[in-house]
Motif scaffolding. Structure first.
Motif, PDB file in Angstrom:
ATOM      1  N   LEU A  36       0.731  -1.175   0.072  1.00 15.48           N
ATOM      2  CA  LEU A  36       0.252  -0.003   0.036  1.00 15.48           C
ATOM      3  C   LEU A  36       0.914   1.196   0.032  1.00 15.48           C
ATOM      4  O   LEU A  36       1.727   1.182   1.068  1.00 15.48           O
ATOM      5  CB  LEU A  36      -0.852   0.071   1.317  1.00 15.48           C
ATOM      6  N   ARG A  37       0.664   2.251  -0.834  1.00 20.58           N
ATOM      7  CA  ARG A  37       1.404   3.166  -1.153  1.00 20.58           C
ATOM      8  C   ARG A  37       1.062   4.512   0.128  1.00 20.58           C
ATOM      9  O   ARG A  37      -0.002   4.870   0.226  1.00 20.58           O
ATOM     10  CB  ARG A  37       1.325   3.815  -2.414  1.00 20.58           C
ATOM     11  N   SER A  38       2.166   4.633   0.793  1.00 20.09           N
ATOM     12  CA  SER A  38       1.799   5.705   1.703  1.00 20.09           C
ATOM     13  C   SER A  38       2.820   6.785   1.077  1.00 20.09           C
ATOM     14  O   SER A  38       3.096   6.867  -0.205  1.00 20.09           O
ATOM     15  CB  SER A  38       2.621   5.505   3.008  1.00 20.09           C
ATOM     16  N   GLY A  39       2.936   7.805   1.601  1.00 19.87           N
ATOM     17  CA  GLY A  39       3.551   9.129   1.110  1.00 19.87           C
ATOM     18  C   GLY A  39       5.093   8.824   0.544  1.00 19.87           C
ATOM     19  O   GLY A  39       5.807   9.676   0.199  1.00 19.87           O
ATOM     20  N   ARG A  40       5.768   7.924   1.360  1.00 19.40           N
ATOM     21  CA  ARG A  40       7.124   7.561   1.176  1.00 19.40           C
ATOM     22  C   ARG A  40       7.156   6.370   0.152  1.00 19.40           C
ATOM     23  O   ARG A  40       6.549   5.642  -0.043  1.00 19.40           O
ATOM     24  CB  ARG A  40       7.662   7.131   2.612  1.00 19.40           C
ATOM     25  N   ALA A  41       8.690   6.378  -0.080  1.00 20.38           N
ATOM     26  CA  ALA A  41       9.107   5.249  -1.134  1.00 20.38           C
ATOM     27  C   ALA A  41       9.223   4.036  -0.354  1.00 20.38           C
ATOM     28  O   ALA A  41       9.833   4.198   0.894  1.00 20.38           O
ATOM     29  CB  ALA A  41      10.335   5.753  -1.910  1.00 20.38           C
ATOM     30  N   SER A  42       8.889   2.987  -0.888  1.00 17.73           N
ATOM     31  CA  SER A  42       9.284   1.680  -0.244  1.00 17.73           C
ATOM     32  C   SER A  42       9.493   0.768  -1.657  1.00 17.73           C
ATOM     33  O   SER A  42       8.767   0.814  -2.828  1.00 17.73           O
ATOM     34  CB  SER A  42       8.027   1.247   0.496  1.00 17.73           C
ATOM     35  N   ILE A  43      10.575  -0.116  -1.679  1.00 23.28           N
ATOM     36  CA  ILE A  43      10.862  -1.009  -2.772  1.00 23.28           C
ATOM     37  C   ILE A  43       9.634  -2.016  -2.621  1.00 23.28           C
ATOM     38  O   ILE A  43       9.375  -2.660  -3.990  1.00 23.28           O
ATOM     39  CB  ILE A  43      12.204  -1.781  -2.286  1.00 23.28           C
ATOM     40  N   ASN A  44       8.944  -2.180  -1.779  1.00 18.98           N
ATOM     41  CA  ASN A  44       7.713  -2.986  -2.031  1.00 18.98           C
ATOM     42  C   ASN A  44       6.721  -2.360  -2.928  1.00 18.98           C
ATOM     43  O   ASN A  44       5.906  -3.330  -3.350  1.00 18.98           O
ATOM     44  CB  ASN A  44       6.936  -3.536  -0.646  1.00 18.98           C
ATOM     45  N   LEU A  45       6.795  -1.246  -3.003  1.00 21.64           N
ATOM     46  CA  LEU A  45       5.690  -0.457  -3.868  1.00 21.64           C
ATOM     47  C   LEU A  45       5.713  -1.205  -5.302  1.00 21.64           C
ATOM     48  O   LEU A  45       4.674  -1.233  -6.069  1.00 21.64           O
ATOM     49  CB  LEU A  45       6.119   1.085  -3.757  1.00 21.64           C
ATOM     50  N   LEU A  46       6.797  -1.531  -5.750  1.00 20.67           N
ATOM     51  CA  LEU A  46       6.984  -2.156  -7.224  1.00 20.67           C
ATOM     52  C   LEU A  46       6.857  -3.354  -7.272  1.00 20.67           C
ATOM     53  O   LEU A  46       6.862  -4.042  -8.316  1.00 20.67           O
ATOM     54  CB  LEU A  46       8.353  -1.702  -7.613  1.00 20.67           C
ATOM     55  N   ASP A  47       6.291  -4.113  -6.199  1.00 19.98           N
ATOM     56  CA  ASP A  47       6.188  -5.559  -6.299  1.00 19.98           C
ATOM     57  C   ASP A  47       5.193  -6.310  -7.138  1.00 19.98           C
ATOM     58  O   ASP A  47       5.576  -6.952  -7.897  1.00 19.98           O
ATOM     59  CB  ASP A  47       5.937  -6.188  -4.979  1.00 19.98           C
ATOM     60  N   PRO A  48       3.928  -5.280  -7.243  1.00 21.68           N
ATOM     61  CA  PRO A  48       3.232  -5.675  -8.416  1.00 21.68           C
ATOM     62  C   PRO A  48       3.411  -5.665  -9.981  1.00 21.68           C
ATOM     63  O   PRO A  48       2.767  -6.283 -10.754  1.00 21.68           O
ATOM     64  CB  PRO A  48       1.856  -5.025  -7.950  1.00 21.68           C
ATOM     65  N   VAL A  49       4.835  -5.009 -10.194  1.00 21.14           N
ATOM     66  CA  VAL A  49       4.892  -4.508 -11.545  1.00 21.14           C
ATOM     67  C   VAL A  49       5.604  -5.727 -12.226  1.00 21.14           C
ATOM     68  O   VAL A  49       6.384  -6.596 -11.722  1.00 21.14           O
ATOM     69  CB  VAL A  49       5.836  -3.486 -11.485  1.00 21.14           C
ATOM     70  N   VAL A  50       5.216  -6.161 -13.475  1.00 21.60           N
ATOM     71  CA  VAL A  50       5.313  -7.310 -13.980  1.00 21.60           C
ATOM     72  C   VAL A  50       5.870  -6.629 -15.374  1.00 21.60           C
ATOM     73  O   VAL A  50       5.322  -5.989 -15.936  1.00 21.60           O
ATOM     74  CB  VAL A  50       4.513  -8.610 -14.373  1.00 21.60           C
ATOM     75  N   VAL A  51       7.045  -7.119 -16.051  1.00 19.49           N
ATOM     76  CA  VAL A  51       7.682  -6.589 -17.069  1.00 19.49           C
ATOM     77  C   VAL A  51       7.694  -7.570 -18.167  1.00 19.49           C
ATOM     78  O   VAL A  51       7.590  -8.861 -17.972  1.00 19.49           O
ATOM     79  CB  VAL A  51       9.249  -6.356 -16.948  1.00 19.49           C
ATOM     80  N   GLU A  52       7.325  -7.070 -19.537  1.00 19.21           N
ATOM     81  CA  GLU A  52       7.228  -7.919 -20.692  1.00 19.21           C
ATOM     82  C   GLU A  52       8.735  -8.089 -21.211  1.00 19.21           C
ATOM     83  O   GLU A  52       9.235  -6.824 -21.867  1.00 19.21           O
ATOM     84  CB  GLU A  52       6.318  -7.375 -21.731  1.00 19.21           C
ATOM     85  N   ALA A  53       9.466  -9.131 -20.917  1.00 20.36           N
ATOM     86  CA  ALA A  53      11.038  -9.160 -21.381  1.00 20.36           C
ATOM     87  C   ALA A  53      11.238 -10.468 -21.887  1.00 20.36           C
ATOM     88  O   ALA A  53      10.692 -11.508 -21.338  1.00 20.36           O
ATOM     89  CB  ALA A  53      11.648  -8.700 -20.147  1.00 20.36           C
ATOM     90  N   TYR A  54      12.039 -10.465 -22.996  1.00 21.35           N
ATOM     91  CA  TYR A  54      12.613 -11.711 -23.265  1.00 21.35           C
ATOM     92  C   TYR A  54      11.341 -12.638 -23.860  1.00 21.35           C
ATOM     93  O   TYR A  54      11.490 -13.888 -23.649  1.00 21.35           O
ATOM     94  CB  TYR A  54      13.665 -12.463 -22.408  1.00 21.35           C
TER      95      TYR A  54
END
Length: 190
Positions: free
Chosen positions: A32-50
């Motif tokens: 859950l995004r709070s006002g601060r950066a957290s590396i877990n914020l990008l956990d749901p990101v999936v990349v189309e690669a290879y």
């Protein structure tokens, strides 16, 4: 796993399952995004690669150089655009900017309306955790009754163990409430 046939095994099982519910809640909160950066914020990101989709963590290293900035050091230069696009399209309201193999992701401040929404989401997550804990409690009570019926424990022991299960439940619910309070405070912090 078969049902426990003695109190110690049952107690361990109940404690493990309840602790697991708290851990799941904390993991959900970290996304859950709070006002601060957290590396877990990008956990749901999936990349189309290879030619396949993969989690961002398999394409680069996420860092937090400042409280309102994330960086992604992409390992393969040819994947920078794909990673940038994946972050932008992840529905997180983030606007990544590529800088060579480094992608900078500024974290915009949350407005009041969005903060209240996030508080509601946090509340839902914690309620799901409470329900999970109550289900574990119910399972434990049912197992106790079955153990009595099968002659493994006496009626007096049941009463004592029911109180212990309730105490474990109360303690776990308290942990959930504390985690929720902490997350709500973090969300509302400007």
């Amino acid at each position: 796993m078969s049902a426990p046939t003695n109190w110690n095994d049952l107690k361990k099982d109940i404690t493990r399952r309840m602790d697991s519910a708290v851990e799941v809640l904390k993991k959900e909160f970290s996304g859950l995004r709070s006002g601060r950066a957290s590396i877990n914020l990008l956990d749901p990101v999936v990349v189309e690669a290879y030619g396949q989709t993969m989690p961002l963590s398999q394409c680069g290293t996420v860092g937090v150089p400042e409280p309102r900035m994330l960086t992604v050091q992409v390992w393969d230069k040819s994947q920078v655009k794909a990673v940038e696009k994946a972050i932008a399209n992840a529905g997180l309201g983030l606007n990544p900017q590529a800088d060579g193999q480094m992608i900078r992701v500024p974290i915009p401040p949350l407005n009041e309306e969005r903060r209240k929404e996030l508080q509601k989401v946090a509340g839902k997550y914690s309620e799901q955790a409470r329900i999970s804990v109550r289900n574990v409690r119910r399972d434990g009570m049912d197992t106790l009754k079955k153990m009595e019926k099968d002659g493994h424990i006496s009626e007096d022991e049941i009463k004592k163990h029911e109180k212990e299960i309730q105490a474990i439940t109360d303690e776990t619910i308290k942990k959930i409430d504390e985690a929720l309070g902490h997350k709500e405070k973090e969300i509302m912090q400007v």
